[in-house]
Design a protein around this motif. Structure first.
Motif, PDB file in Angstrom:
ATOM      1  N   VAL A 286      53.375 -58.242  33.444  1.00  9.38           N
ATOM      2  CA  VAL A 286      52.500 -58.533  32.622  1.00  9.38           C
ATOM      3  C   VAL A 286      51.312 -58.867  33.988  1.00  9.38           C
ATOM      4  CG1 VAL A 286      52.195 -60.588  30.985  1.00  9.38           C
ATOM      5  CG2 VAL A 286      54.595 -59.394  31.202  1.00  9.38           C
ATOM      6  N   VAL A 287      50.078 -58.949  33.089  1.00  5.93           N
ATOM      7  CA  VAL A 287      49.222 -59.781  34.033  1.00  5.93           C
ATOM      8  C   VAL A 287      48.944 -60.780  33.390  1.00  5.93           C
ATOM      9  CG1 VAL A 287      46.643 -59.200  34.829  1.00  5.93           C
ATOM     10  CG2 VAL A 287      48.897 -57.208  34.598  1.00  5.93           C
ATOM     11  N   LEU A 288      48.591 -62.111  33.882  1.00  2.00           N
ATOM     12  CA  LEU A 288      48.398 -63.530  33.603  1.00  2.00           C
ATOM     13  C   LEU A 288      46.562 -63.346  34.055  1.00  2.00           C
ATOM     14  CD1 LEU A 288      51.430 -64.952  35.276  1.00  2.00           C
ATOM     15  CD2 LEU A 288      51.061 -64.658  33.244  1.00  2.00           C
ATOM     16  N   GLU A 289      45.819 -63.673  33.335  1.00  2.29           N
ATOM     17  CA  GLU A 289      44.693 -63.056  33.592  1.00  2.29           C
ATOM     18  C   GLU A 289      43.657 -64.699  33.167  1.00  2.29           C
ATOM     19  OE1 GLU A 289      43.072 -60.669  30.082  1.00  2.29           O
ATOM     20  OE2 GLU A 289      44.170 -59.278  30.392  1.00  2.29           O
ATOM     21  N   ALA A 290      44.412 -65.119  32.787  1.00  2.00           N
ATOM     22  CA  ALA A 290      42.500 -66.520  33.486  1.00  2.00           C
ATOM     23  C   ALA A 290      44.069 -68.151  32.683  1.00  2.00           C
ATOM     24  CB  ALA A 290      41.899 -67.205  32.527  1.00  2.00           C
ATOM     25  N   LEU A 291      43.990 -68.939  33.388  1.00  3.46           N
ATOM     26  CA  LEU A 291      44.859 -70.610  32.380  1.00  3.46           C
ATOM     27  C   LEU A 291      43.328 -71.491  32.368  1.00  3.46           C
ATOM     28  CD1 LEU A 291      47.079 -72.479  32.630  1.00  3.46           C
ATOM     29  CD2 LEU A 291      46.141 -73.141  34.758  1.00  3.46           C
ATOM     30  N   HIS A 292      42.450 -71.801  30.953  1.00  3.84           N
ATOM     31  CA  HIS A 292      42.001 -72.362  30.547  1.00  3.84           C
ATOM     32  C   HIS A 292      42.826 -73.770  29.943  1.00  3.84           C
ATOM     33  CE1 HIS A 292      39.453 -69.085  30.482  1.00  3.84           C
ATOM     34  NE2 HIS A 292      40.168 -68.229  29.430  1.00  3.84           N
ATOM     35  N   VAL A 293      41.753 -75.100  30.233  1.00  2.03           N
ATOM     36  CA  VAL A 293      42.219 -76.600  29.978  1.00  2.03           C
ATOM     37  C   VAL A 293      41.295 -75.955  29.085  1.00  2.03           C
ATOM     38  CG1 VAL A 293      41.716 -79.086  30.458  1.00  2.03           C
ATOM     39  CG2 VAL A 293      42.349 -76.849  32.398  1.00  2.03           C
ATOM     40  N   ARG A 294      42.317 -77.296  27.555  1.00  2.74           N
ATOM     41  CA  ARG A 294      41.895 -77.941  26.434  1.00  2.74           C
ATOM     42  C   ARG A 294      41.687 -79.195  26.449  1.00  2.74           C
ATOM     43  NH1 ARG A 294      38.802 -73.235  26.185  1.00  2.74           N
ATOM     44  NH2 ARG A 294      39.881 -71.400  26.228  1.00  2.74           N
ATOM     45  N   VAL A 295      40.563 -79.219  25.704  1.00  5.42           N
ATOM     46  CA  VAL A 295      41.066 -81.382  25.827  1.00  5.42           C
ATOM     47  C   VAL A 295      41.082 -81.752  24.535  1.00  5.42           C
ATOM     48  CG1 VAL A 295      39.049 -83.302  26.195  1.00  5.42           C
ATOM     49  CG2 VAL A 295      39.497 -81.885  27.798  1.00  5.42           C
ATOM     50  N   VAL A 296      41.813 -82.340  23.624  1.00  4.83           N
ATOM     51  CA  VAL A 296      42.034 -82.476  22.285  1.00  4.83           C
ATOM     52  C   VAL A 296      40.859 -83.964  22.139  1.00  4.83           C
ATOM     53  CG1 VAL A 296      43.862 -83.400  20.579  1.00  4.83           C
ATOM     54  CG2 VAL A 296      44.356 -81.801  22.465  1.00  4.83           C
ATOM     55  N   SER A 297      41.323 -85.119  23.034  1.00  7.79           N
ATOM     56  CA  SER A 297      40.520 -85.867  22.884  1.00  7.79           C
ATOM     57  C   SER A 297      39.861 -86.561  24.263  1.00  7.79           C
ATOM     58  CB  SER A 297      40.884 -87.047  22.579  1.00  7.79           C
ATOM     59  OG  SER A 297      42.814 -87.168  22.218  1.00  7.79           O
ATOM     60  N   LYS A 298      38.982 -87.574  24.498  1.00  9.31           N
ATOM     61  CA  LYS A 298      38.571 -88.045  25.268  1.00  9.31           C
ATOM     62  C   LYS A 298      37.848 -89.880  25.402  1.00  9.31           C
ATOM     63  CE  LYS A 298      36.862 -86.197  28.014  1.00  9.31           C
ATOM     64  NZ  LYS A 298      36.179 -85.216  28.719  1.00  9.31           N
ATOM     65  N   LYS A 299      38.939 -90.889  25.260  1.00 13.38           N
ATOM     66  CA  LYS A 299      38.733 -91.904  24.921  1.00 13.38           C
ATOM     67  C   LYS A 299      38.486 -92.828  26.584  1.00 13.38           C
ATOM     68  CE  LYS A 299      41.824 -91.329  20.940  1.00 13.38           C
ATOM     69  NZ  LYS A 299      42.953 -92.528  20.387  1.00 13.38           N
ATOM     70  N   ALA A 300      38.188 -94.573  25.904  1.00 18.12           N
ATOM     71  CA  ALA A 300      38.177 -95.208  26.603  1.00 18.12           C
ATOM     72  C   ALA A 300      39.649 -95.246  27.707  1.00 18.12           C
ATOM     73  CB  ALA A 300      38.009 -96.075  26.836  1.00 18.12           C
ATOM     74  N   PRO A 301      39.854 -95.639  29.079  1.00 18.80           N
ATOM     75  CA  PRO A 301      41.185 -95.890  29.885  1.00 18.80           C
ATOM     76  C   PRO A 301      41.747 -96.577  29.366  1.00 18.80           C
ATOM     77  CG  PRO A 301      39.076 -96.315  31.264  1.00 18.80           C
ATOM     78  CD  PRO A 301      38.480 -95.636  30.200  1.00 18.80           C
ATOM     79  N   LEU A 302      42.997 -96.881  29.085  1.00 15.19           N
ATOM     80  CA  LEU A 302      44.280 -97.569  28.310  1.00 15.19           C
ATOM     81  C   LEU A 302      43.823 -98.969  29.547  1.00 15.19           C
ATOM     82  CD1 LEU A 302      47.099 -95.108  28.558  1.00 15.19           C
ATOM     83  CD2 LEU A 302      45.645 -96.254  26.459  1.00 15.19           C
ATOM     84  N   ALA A 303      44.225-100.101  28.305  1.00 14.02           N
ATOM     85  CA  ALA A 303      44.162-101.380  29.281  1.00 14.02           C
ATOM     86  C   ALA A 303      45.091-102.176  29.452  1.00 14.02           C
ATOM     87  CB  ALA A 303      43.302-102.088  28.422  1.00 14.02           C
ATOM     88  N   TRP A 304      46.144-101.412  30.223  1.00 17.45           N
ATOM     89  CA  TRP A 304      47.729-101.223  30.523  1.00 17.45           C
ATOM     90  C   TRP A 304      47.739-101.557  32.013  1.00 17.45           C
ATOM     91  CZ3 TRP A 304      50.328 -96.793  27.385  1.00 17.45           C
ATOM     92  CH2 TRP A 304      50.094 -96.676  25.694  1.00 17.45           C
ATOM     93  N   ASN A 305      48.838-102.230  31.726  1.00 20.12           N
ATOM     94  CA  ASN A 305      49.452-102.479  33.177  1.00 20.12           C
ATOM     95  C   ASN A 305      50.305-101.254  34.095  1.00 20.12           C
ATOM     96  OD1 ASN A 305      49.127-105.413  33.421  1.00 20.12           O
ATOM     97  ND2 ASN A 305      50.999-105.308  32.598  1.00 20.12           N
ATOM     98  N   ASP A 306      49.381-101.508  36.029  1.00 25.12           N
ATOM     99  CA  ASP A 306      49.826 -99.642  36.492  1.00 25.12           C
ATOM    100  C   ASP A 306      51.007-100.042  37.137  1.00 25.12           C
ATOM    101  OD1 ASP A 306      49.638 -97.218  37.676  1.00 25.12           O
ATOM    102  OD2 ASP A 306      48.282 -98.218  38.740  1.00 25.12           O
ATOM    103  N   TYR A 307      52.524 -98.858  37.055  1.00 21.40           N
ATOM    104  CA  TYR A 307      53.239 -99.343  37.562  1.00 21.40           C
ATOM    105  C   TYR A 307      53.209 -98.344  39.241  1.00 21.40           C
ATOM    106  CZ  TYR A 307      54.199-102.851  33.903  1.00 21.40           C
ATOM    107  OH  TYR A 307      54.638-103.746  34.002  1.00 21.40           O
TER     108      TYR A 307
END
Length: 421
Positions: A286-307
């Motif tokens: 099986v030839v693996l021809e390409a790997l594509h990135v698909r974005v579903v949504s893009k919002k402001a970063p989460l305002a949560w705590n970072d651990y």
């Protein structure tokens, strides 16, 4: 043999470390005899996690870790082929179960009353099977009921088998080109159509794809085992959590991270490393021809705590991978660290491992990957996601950061000097 190559590499790492089986066993919480069986090739670990811990303890290089994982996958597949052969011996006994008493066909076809006329039992039996031996012709009403019960059981089994065949024939992914399929994070090889339907999994977490090619001898979609929470280093990973430090349990080890993440609804902060193990399901390449990135949504970063998952673990080790900038207008998978560009080849006996390093700093991004493959005249696109859901990575810049240093019993501010405690 794949198992021999796997054991040989384990033996090299063990010898190079200079540590005894007993010392390694204590540090890995594993018996020395078990380690000895792995290194000698007498057994193949069911999970890869203890193998990776052993390799890291023996100071394996990033290339050796990738090669070790590839050999483990091949050894695991080889072990799977041997299992059916060992369990195939009892199968001939199944059709021999019905007794000779059930062989006369006419008692199975009777549609009249289950009991003969009380006044003429002998004549009724003679009419049913005039040429049968005396023992069969004189069967009691109870035995005739057993004949009918046997017929019902056999009929039910035939119907169930027909339904199973119909389901296999209608599985998507084995009927030609252009079929979109999804690869998720769960364990039995199978396939699903593209869209919002959940993916299924197989023996190794996340392995999915069509297995129809095994029955017809034709190539089909490859399987993909997805590890969405791979850590480049034991202390490198950050997670954003919408909870205060008092409500967050201690950080997990890498192998326990999926359960910890799910329980806290944690989101990878800044960076997320995926490990994809791609493997063919048939003998054809099986030839693996390409790997594509698909974005579903893009919002402001989460305002949560970072651990952060650890402190004082040393520098990170760079691995060969494809880098994805999720903040870009059109994110793409770019080869880094010596990784070559597509295309690649895979088959049932030669899996391929990809590391995909995604980064988000200014956005909260949900996304997935699409792997384009072909084999002869067959073509398809395999969706790769997190068990039917998009991956999610969020920027963590300027967020309150907490760490859990070794030997401490609580989360503390990440910029606190722990040396003077």
């Amino acid at each position: 043999m794949a198992g021999d190559e796997f054991a040989a590499l384990l033996g090299q790492l063990k010898d190079r470390s200079g540590l005894s089986y007993g010392t390694l066993g204590k540090r890995l919480h594993m018996s020395a005899s078990t380690l000895h069986r792995y290194v000698n090739g007498d057994a193949v670990p069911v999970d890869y996690a203890p193998v990776e811990r052993l390799a890291r303890l023996c100071r394996a290089t990033p290339d050796e870790l990738v090669e070790l994982h590839r050999l483990w996958v091949r050894a695991d597949v080889s072990r799977g082929r041997k299992a059916p052969a060992a369990g195939a011996e009892p199968s001939p006994e199944v059709p021999s179960e019905p007794s000779p008493e059930a062989s006369p066909p006419k008692p199975l076809k009777r549609t009249g009353p289950t009991e003969p006329e009380p006044t003429e039992p002998a004549q009724a039996d003679a009419a049913v099977a005039p040429g049968a031996p005396p023992a069969v012709a004189a069967a009691s009403p109870r035995k005739r009921r057993l004949f009918r019960r046997t017929a019902v059981v056999v009929g039910t089994a035939v119907v169930a088998a027909a339904v199973a065949v119909a389901l296999v024939v209608n599985l998507p992914g084995g009927d030609g080109a252009g079929k979109d399929q999804r690869a998720g994070d769960a364990p039995t090889p199978s396939s699903s159509t593209s869209g919002d339907g959940p993916s299924t999994s197989a023996g190794a977490p996340g392995r999915t794809g069509s297995s129809a090619g095994e029955a017809t001898g034709q190539a089909s979609a490859p399987t993909v085992a997805t590890a969405p929470h791979t850590w480049e280093g034991p202390c490198s990973q950050h997670y954003l959590i919408d909870r205060e430090p008092e409500q967050v349990p201690p950080p997990p080890t890498e192998q326990d991270a999926p359960g910890w993440i799910a329980a806290l609804d944690a989101v990878p902060g800044g960076d997320q490393l995926l490990r994809l193990t791609v493997q063919g399901t048939g003998k054809q390449t099986v030839v693996l021809e390409a790997l594509h990135v698909r974005v579903v949504s893009k919002k402001a970063p989460l305002a949560w705590n970072d651990y952060v998952m650890g402190v004082g673990c040393g520098g990170n080790v760079s691995t060969k991978s494809f880098a994805v900038d999720l903040d870009a207008g059109r994110p793409t998978a770019v080869p880094t660290g010596g990784q070559r560009k597509f295309s690649y080849k895979t088959s049932e006996s030669d899996p391929v491992i990809f590391n995909v390093a995604a980064r988000a700093q200014a956005h909260d991004v949900t996304w997935y990957l699409e792997l384009v493959w072909s084999s002869g005249e067959e073509r398809g696109t395999l969706r790769i996601d997190d068990n039917g859901h998009p991956f999610r990575t969020s920027g963590n810049l300027a967020r309150p950061a907490y760490a859990y240093p070794l030997g401490w019993t609580e989360w503390i501010d990440n910029d606190v000097d722990t040396e003077g405690r």
